[in-house]
Design a protein around this motif. Sequence first.
Motif, PDB file in Angstrom:
ATOM      1  N   ILE A  86       0.837  -1.200   0.000  1.00  0.00           N
ATOM      2  CA  ILE A  86       0.000   0.000   0.000  1.00  0.00           C
ATOM      3  C   ILE A  86       0.871   1.249   0.000  1.00  0.00           C
ATOM      4  CG2 ILE A  86      -1.805   1.276   1.217  1.00  0.00           C
ATOM      5  CD1 ILE A  86      -2.642  -1.330   2.522  1.00  0.00           C
ATOM      6  N   ARG A  87       0.532   2.183  -0.867  1.00  0.00           N
ATOM      7  CA  ARG A  87       1.190   3.493  -0.906  1.00  0.00           C
ATOM      8  C   ARG A  87       0.205   4.527  -0.381  1.00  0.00           C
ATOM      9  NH1 ARG A  87       1.406   8.138  -3.901  1.00  0.00           N
ATOM     10  NH2 ARG A  87       3.481   9.017  -4.363  1.00  0.00           N
ATOM     11  N   ARG A  88       0.578   5.189   0.682  1.00  0.00           N
ATOM     12  CA  ARG A  88      -0.302   6.191   1.271  1.00  0.00           C
ATOM     13  C   ARG A  88       0.390   7.546   1.321  1.00  0.00           C
ATOM     14  NH1 ARG A  88      -2.050   1.752   5.070  1.00  0.00           N
ATOM     15  NH2 ARG A  88      -4.256   1.403   4.644  1.00  0.00           N
ATOM     16  N   GLU A  89      -0.390   8.587   1.058  1.00  0.00           N
ATOM     17  CA  GLU A  89       0.099   9.954   1.223  1.00  0.00           C
ATOM     18  C   GLU A  89      -0.474  10.504   2.529  1.00  0.00           C
ATOM     19  OE1 GLU A  89      -0.597  12.373  -2.214  1.00  0.00           O
ATOM     20  OE2 GLU A  89       0.051  10.786  -3.600  1.00  0.00           O
ATOM     21  N   VAL A  90       0.430  10.902   3.423  1.00  0.00           N
ATOM     22  CA  VAL A  90       0.048  11.295   4.778  1.00  0.00           C
ATOM     23  C   VAL A  90       0.318  12.779   4.986  1.00  0.00           C
ATOM     24  CG1 VAL A  90       0.551  10.906   7.227  1.00  0.00           C
ATOM     25  CG2 VAL A  90       0.520   8.973   5.643  1.00  0.00           C
ATOM     26  N   ASP A  91      -0.554  13.431   5.716  1.00  0.00           N
ATOM     27  CA  ASP A  91      -0.397  14.837   6.061  1.00  0.00           C
ATOM     28  C   ASP A  91       0.935  15.029   6.793  1.00  0.00           C
ATOM     29  OD1 ASP A  91      -0.493  17.411   7.045  1.00  0.00           O
ATOM     30  OD2 ASP A  91      -2.580  17.285   7.682  1.00  0.00           O
ATOM     31  N   PRO A  92       1.872  15.793   6.222  1.00  0.00           N
ATOM     32  CA  PRO A  92       3.194  15.948   6.854  1.00  0.00           C
ATOM     33  C   PRO A  92       3.143  16.643   8.214  1.00  0.00           C
ATOM     34  CG  PRO A  92       2.939  17.460   5.001  1.00  0.00           C
ATOM     35  CD  PRO A  92       1.763  16.545   4.962  1.00  0.00           C
ATOM     36  N   ASP A  93       2.056  17.353   8.508  1.00  0.00           N
ATOM     37  CA  ASP A  93       1.931  18.021   9.801  1.00  0.00           C
ATOM     38  C   ASP A  93       1.456  17.077  10.901  1.00  0.00           C
ATOM     39  OD1 ASP A  93       2.722  20.460   8.691  1.00  0.00           O
ATOM     40  OD2 ASP A  93       0.664  20.926   8.064  1.00  0.00           O
ATOM     41  N   ARG A  94       1.150  15.835  10.542  1.00  0.00           N
ATOM     42  CA  ARG A  94       0.616  14.891  11.536  1.00  0.00           C
ATOM     43  C   ARG A  94       1.398  13.575  11.530  1.00  0.00           C
ATOM     44  NH1 ARG A  94      -5.902  15.228  11.002  1.00  0.00           N
ATOM     45  NH2 ARG A  94      -5.736  14.192  13.020  1.00  0.00           N
ATOM     46  N   ARG A 103     -10.440  -3.469  11.548  1.00  0.00           N
ATOM     47  CA  ARG A 103      -9.782  -2.757  10.449  1.00  0.00           C
ATOM     48  C   ARG A 103     -10.616  -1.563   9.998  1.00  0.00           C
ATOM     49  NH1 ARG A 103      -9.562  -2.937   4.740  1.00  0.00           N
ATOM     50  NH2 ARG A 103      -7.509  -2.324   3.936  1.00  0.00           N
ATOM     51  N   SER A 104     -11.925  -1.716   9.952  1.00  0.00           N
ATOM     52  CA  SER A 104     -12.793  -0.599   9.575  1.00  0.00           C
ATOM     53  C   SER A 104     -12.623   0.571  10.540  1.00  0.00           C
ATOM     54  CB  SER A 104     -14.249  -1.058   9.539  1.00  0.00           C
ATOM     55  OG  SER A 104     -14.438  -2.046   8.552  1.00  0.00           O
ATOM     56  N   TRP A 105     -12.594   0.252  11.830  1.00  0.00           N
ATOM     57  CA  TRP A 105     -12.387   1.287  12.837  1.00  0.00           C
ATOM     58  C   TRP A 105     -11.037   1.959  12.656  1.00  0.00           C
ATOM     59  CZ3 TRP A 105      -8.422   1.188  16.454  1.00  0.00           C
ATOM     60  CH2 TRP A 105      -8.450   2.196  17.409  1.00  0.00           C
ATOM     61  N   TRP A 106      -9.997   1.136  12.388  1.00  0.00           N
ATOM     62  CA  TRP A 106      -8.651   1.663  12.221  1.00  0.00           C
ATOM     63  C   TRP A 106      -8.559   2.586  11.002  1.00  0.00           C
ATOM     64  CZ3 TRP A 106      -4.951   0.175   8.347  1.00  0.00           C
ATOM     65  CH2 TRP A 106      -3.669   0.707   8.565  1.00  0.00           C
ATOM     66  N   LEU A 107      -9.147   2.171   9.884  1.00  0.00           N
ATOM     67  CA  LEU A 107      -9.133   3.012   8.687  1.00  0.00           C
ATOM     68  C   LEU A 107      -9.863   4.324   8.921  1.00  0.00           C
ATOM     69  CD1 LEU A 107      -9.730   0.374   5.853  1.00  0.00           C
ATOM     70  CD2 LEU A 107      -7.614   1.608   6.345  1.00  0.00           C
ATOM     71  N   GLU A 108     -10.966   4.254   9.636  1.00  0.00           N
ATOM     72  CA  GLU A 108     -11.728   5.470   9.942  1.00  0.00           C
ATOM     73  C   GLU A 108     -10.901   6.447  10.768  1.00  0.00           C
ATOM     74  OE1 GLU A 108     -14.773   8.013   9.517  1.00  0.00           O
ATOM     75  OE2 GLU A 108     -14.683   6.010   8.617  1.00  0.00           O
ATOM     76  N   MET A 109     -10.095   5.907  11.677  1.00  0.00           N
ATOM     77  CA  MET A 109      -9.248   6.767  12.505  1.00  0.00           C
ATOM     78  C   MET A 109      -8.192   7.485  11.669  1.00  0.00           C
ATOM     79  SD  MET A 109     -10.352   6.578  15.585  1.00  0.00           S
ATOM     80  CE  MET A 109      -8.981   7.228  16.538  1.00  0.00           C
ATOM     81  N   PHE A 124      -5.773  12.179   8.286  1.00  0.00           N
ATOM     82  CA  PHE A 124      -4.428  12.531   7.819  1.00  0.00           C
ATOM     83  C   PHE A 124      -3.937  11.691   6.644  1.00  0.00           C
ATOM     84  CE2 PHE A 124      -4.396  10.197  11.839  1.00  0.00           C
ATOM     85  CZ  PHE A 124      -3.841   8.990  11.465  1.00  0.00           C
ATOM     86  N   VAL A 125      -4.693  10.691   6.185  1.00  0.00           N
ATOM     87  CA  VAL A 125      -4.326   9.938   4.984  1.00  0.00           C
ATOM     88  C   VAL A 125      -5.044  10.563   3.796  1.00  0.00           C
ATOM     89  CG1 VAL A 125      -4.385   7.713   3.817  1.00  0.00           C
ATOM     90  CG2 VAL A 125      -3.931   7.813   6.276  1.00  0.00           C
ATOM     91  N   ARG A 126      -4.285  11.156   2.886  1.00  0.00           N
ATOM     92  CA  ARG A 126      -4.874  11.899   1.772  1.00  0.00           C
ATOM     93  C   ARG A 126      -5.193  11.021   0.567  1.00  0.00           C
ATOM     94  NH1 ARG A 126      -0.500  16.874   1.823  1.00  0.00           N
ATOM     95  NH2 ARG A 126      -1.354  18.014   3.607  1.00  0.00           N
ATOM     96  N   ALA A 127      -4.383  10.007   0.316  1.00  0.00           N
ATOM     97  CA  ALA A 127      -4.582   9.145  -0.853  1.00  0.00           C
ATOM     98  C   ALA A 127      -4.024   7.768  -0.542  1.00  0.00           C
ATOM     99  CB  ALA A 127      -3.887   9.732  -2.083  1.00  0.00           C
TER     100      ALA A 127
END
Length: 199
Positions: free
Chosen positions: A10-18, A75-81, A85-88
């Motif tokens: 998985i490739r995720r783009e994360v908010d750099p401020d978080r 996993r659903s709960w974790w993804l929702e959390m 800050f996960v943009r893509a």
Amino acid sequence: MGTEPITVSIRREVDPDRIAEATVWVQTGVNLANRYPGFLGSGWVRAGEDSDVWHMLYRFANEETLEAWERSPERSWWLEMGRGFVRAEKAKRRTGIEGWFDDPATGSVPAVTDDAGPADAALPPAPPRWKQAVSIWLGFFPVNLVFSLLVALAPWWEDVPLALRVLITTLVLTPIMTYWVLPWVTRMLRGWLAPSRAG
């Protein structure tokens, strides 16, 4: 259901401020997955110190155990959390010989230990190219030989133009090699393919 181990990349783009929040979030997901049957391990790396691109990897014993995790309420709960800050996100699944032959990511990877805590480890290197070549040849040679012997029994086969014969051969053998033969060869040679410290 498939019986081959499945690796999800998985490739995720994360908010750099978080970053700090995202780090805790990722490790929480690892710890949750570790409680599920069939879980074979996971890890994650950032593309760079200042990068917002994170590469994550987890592996399950087969499709059934993977789907149990992916459909789980945990996993659903974790993804929702992580939505804040996960943009893509882009994901790929790999099975059989692909898991061995992909070039690994580099860097420090939080690995799951027996007590579900993080520990620094490096992703193992891919097998040497010559071992990859031997593995592919060991599968391809007998399959190609059997196919050639069988089609040679057809009296019209020799009259087929060479280019067309090669086309037919590759169209028939490629899916056989990809979905059955190479995963089986990889499974049989797993100990030999595993990189040793001696090189």
